[in-house]
Write a protein that holds these residues in place. Structure first.
Motif, short mmCIF file in Angstrom:
data_model
loop_
_atom_site.label_atom_id
_atom_site.label_comp_id
_atom_site.label_asym_id
_atom_site.label_seq_id
_atom_site.Cartn_x
_atom_site.Cartn_y
_atom_site.Cartn_z
N MET A 1 5.17 12.09 6.46
CA MET A 1 4.08 11.71 5.56
C MET A 1 4.19 12.45 4.23
O MET A 1 3.97 11.87 3.15
N VAL A 2 4.52 13.75 4.30
CA VAL A 2 4.59 14.55 3.09
C VAL A 2 5.77 14.13 2.22
O VAL A 2 5.68 14.09 0.99
N VAL A 3 6.89 13.79 2.84
CA VAL A 3 8.10 13.42 2.10
C VAL A 3 7.95 12.05 1.42
O VAL A 3 8.49 11.82 0.33
N GLY A 4 7.20 11.16 2.03
CA GLY A 4 7.08 9.80 1.51
C GLY A 4 6.58 9.74 0.07
O GLY A 4 5.59 10.37 -0.27
N PRO A 5 7.24 8.94 -0.79
CA PRO A 5 6.86 8.86 -2.21
C PRO A 5 6.02 7.65 -2.55
O PRO A 5 5.87 7.29 -3.72
N GLU A 6 5.44 7.00 -1.54
CA GLU A 6 4.81 5.70 -1.77
C GLU A 6 3.49 5.76 -2.51
O GLU A 6 3.04 4.74 -3.04
N PHE A 7 2.84 6.92 -2.56
CA PHE A 7 1.53 6.96 -3.22
C PHE A 7 1.65 6.69 -4.71
O PHE A 7 0.73 6.11 -5.31
N GLY A 8 2.75 7.10 -5.34
CA GLY A 8 2.93 6.87 -6.78
C GLY A 8 2.82 5.40 -7.16
O GLY A 8 2.02 5.03 -8.03
N PRO A 9 3.60 4.52 -6.53
CA PRO A 9 3.48 3.09 -6.83
C PRO A 9 2.10 2.52 -6.51
O PRO A 9 1.59 1.67 -7.24
N LEU A 10 1.49 2.97 -5.42
CA LEU A 10 0.16 2.48 -5.07
C LEU A 10 -0.86 2.87 -6.13
O LEU A 10 -1.72 2.07 -6.52
N ALA A 11 -0.77 4.11 -6.62
CA ALA A 11 -1.67 4.55 -7.68
C ALA A 11 -1.42 3.76 -8.97
O ALA A 11 -2.37 3.42 -9.69
N PRO B 1 -10.82 -0.22 12.84
CA PRO B 1 -11.66 0.02 11.66
C PRO B 1 -11.34 1.34 10.98
O PRO B 1 -11.38 1.43 9.75
N PHE B 2 -11.01 2.37 11.78
CA PHE B 2 -10.75 3.66 11.17
C PHE B 2 -9.43 3.68 10.39
O PHE B 2 -9.22 4.57 9.56
N SER B 3 -8.55 2.74 10.68
CA SER B 3 -7.31 2.64 9.89
C SER B 3 -7.66 2.37 8.43
O SER B 3 -7.13 3.02 7.51
N LEU B 4 -8.56 1.42 8.23
CA LEU B 4 -8.98 1.09 6.87
C LEU B 4 -9.84 2.20 6.28
O LEU B 4 -9.70 2.54 5.09
N ILE B 5 -10.70 2.79 7.08
CA ILE B 5 -11.58 3.85 6.58
C ILE B 5 -10.76 5.04 6.09
O ILE B 5 -10.99 5.57 5.00
N VAL B 6 -9.77 5.45 6.88
CA VAL B 6 -8.92 6.58 6.48
C VAL B 6 -8.14 6.24 5.22
O VAL B 6 -8.00 7.07 4.32
N VAL C 1 -2.55 9.36 5.51
CA VAL C 1 -2.35 7.91 5.60
C VAL C 1 -1.14 7.58 6.46
O VAL C 1 -0.16 8.31 6.50
N THR C 2 -1.23 6.46 7.17
CA THR C 2 -0.18 6.06 8.09
C THR C 2 0.63 4.93 7.48
O THR C 2 0.62 3.80 7.95
N THR C 3 1.34 5.23 6.41
CA THR C 3 2.20 4.24 5.79
C THR C 3 3.64 4.41 6.26
O THR C 3 4.16 3.60 7.02
N VAL D 1 -2.41 -2.52 6.14
CA VAL D 1 -3.80 -2.08 5.98
C VAL D 1 -3.87 -0.81 5.13
O VAL D 1 -4.72 -0.69 4.23
N ASN D 2 -2.98 0.12 5.38
CA ASN D 2 -2.98 1.37 4.62
C ASN D 2 -2.60 1.16 3.17
O ASN D 2 -3.22 1.74 2.27
N LEU D 3 -1.62 0.33 2.91
CA LEU D 3 -1.20 0.06 1.53
C LEU D 3 -2.34 -0.58 0.74
O LEU D 3 -2.66 -0.15 -0.37
N VAL D 4 -2.96 -1.60 1.32
CA VAL D 4 -4.05 -2.29 0.63
C VAL D 4 -5.25 -1.36 0.46
O VAL D 4 -5.88 -1.31 -0.61
N GLY D 5 -5.58 -0.61 1.50
CA GLY D 5 -6.73 0.28 1.43
C GLY D 5 -6.60 1.34 0.35
O GLY D 5 -7.56 1.64 -0.37
#
Length: 310
Positions: free
Chosen positions: A145-155, A219-224, A251-253, A281-285
């Motif tokens: 999770m820490v290594v993953g760089p996916e938050f940049g594109p999502l932001a 439901p908690f997948s989307l909430i988180v 996040v579980t991406t 779900v995580n990407l969209v959320g």
């Protein structure tokens, strides 16, 4: 505060100075005539509060300074000045609530480009997640999770939507749409080789109870995802990097991508599809939460309206 340095063509220096002098929240204005060699021009500096930075940058862009000169922005961690304190008081709002849109856009754009580095980090992250699944190791999954760089594109997608510039979402969307399939394909090859080498059995998922949370969509997948996406965007806006690390391990991406690959490798297509749904779900959320943070912050909403000319 932010330090803004401007390289201005001499014929526009007076207009630049007028902008800096007329805007509240600007102080420590300096001028070095002919101080720049390439591009040639005058060098102007000023310290600007976060709340005023966006409007100052807008004015400089309207003068065409970025096209014929340059504008650079640097963060100032410590400023000891009565004039700076007065500049802060002259602008309504709190610095933490301000959004420097140009800075945010540049940062997310830099972190959302499809390149070798982005792919390398994503491939390594998904592979780590797959190892965490086959070894039933939540610690390894957290590392992925820490290594993953996916938050940049999502932001970056969230910023593009918030500023009503959907074409800015093209680059980060490509990074995600190409990056995840490539990372999952590379992980699949590794998983097949490991399975052929008898490094893990075909019923490995039956004994992976500690990482079952990865593929279970609820439901908690989307909430988180919403909570983590909101925290991540606030972290980017306020430059609180410690909070961003917390987002990465929430996040579980990447883990969902790794779990889906392992499940497909051993023929458990039900879990593979559930993991893929968890990824979606995580990407969209995260994108939705990031957009809402930018749209609902009072200072951000005001600046966003100005950014798009409303």
């Amino acid at each position: 505060m932010r330090h803004i340095r401007v390289i201005s063509p001499p014929e526009r220096t007076a207009a630049v100075l007028d902008i800096l002098r007329s805007r509240p929240g600007v102080t420590h204005i300096t001028l070095a005539p002919g101080g720049s060699i390439e591009p040639s021009g005058d060098v102007i500096g000023a310290d600007v509060t976060r709340e005023a930075a966006h409007r100052v940058l807008q004015g400089l862009e309207a003068l065409g300074i970025p096209a014929d000169g340059a504008v650079t922005v640097a963060s100032l961690d410590t400023v000891l000045s009565a004039a700076a304190d007065e500049a802060e008081r002259a602008v309504p709002g709190d610095p933490s609530d301000a959004v420097v849109w140009e800075e945010l856009t540049a940062r997310t754009r830099e972190e959302s480009t499809l390149n070798v580095t982005f792919l390398a980090f994503l491939v390594l992250a998904v592979m780590l997640a797959a190892v965490g699944v086959v070894t039933n190791s939540p610690v390894t999954v957290v590392g992925a999770m820490v290594v993953g760089p996916e938050f940049g594109p999502l932001a970056a997608i969230a910023v593009a939507l918030a500023t009503r510039r959907p074409h800015f979402a093209l680059r980060p969307s490509i990074a995600l749409l190409v990056g995840f399939p490539v990372a999952m394909a590379c992980t699949w090859i590794g998983a097949e080789l490991a399975l052929a080498a008898d490094l893990y059995p075909e019923d490995v998922l039956a004994s992976a109870a500690q990482v079952d949370f990865i593929y279970r969509v609820g439901p908690f997948s989307l909430i988180v995802a919403l909570l983590a996406g909101a925290a991540g965007m606030i972290s980017m806006v306020t430059a609180k990097s410690a909070a961003l690390v917390g987002v990465f391990i929430s996040v579980t991406t990447v883990p969902a991508a790794g779990y889906a690959v392992v499940a497909a490798t051993v023929g458990d297509w039900h879990r593979a599809l559930e993991s893929t749904a968890q990824l979606g779900v995580n990407l969209v959320g995260i994108v939705v939460a990031g957009f809402l943070v930018l749209a609902l912050r009072p200072a951000a909403w005001r600046d966003m309206r100005e950014q798009v000319g409303l």
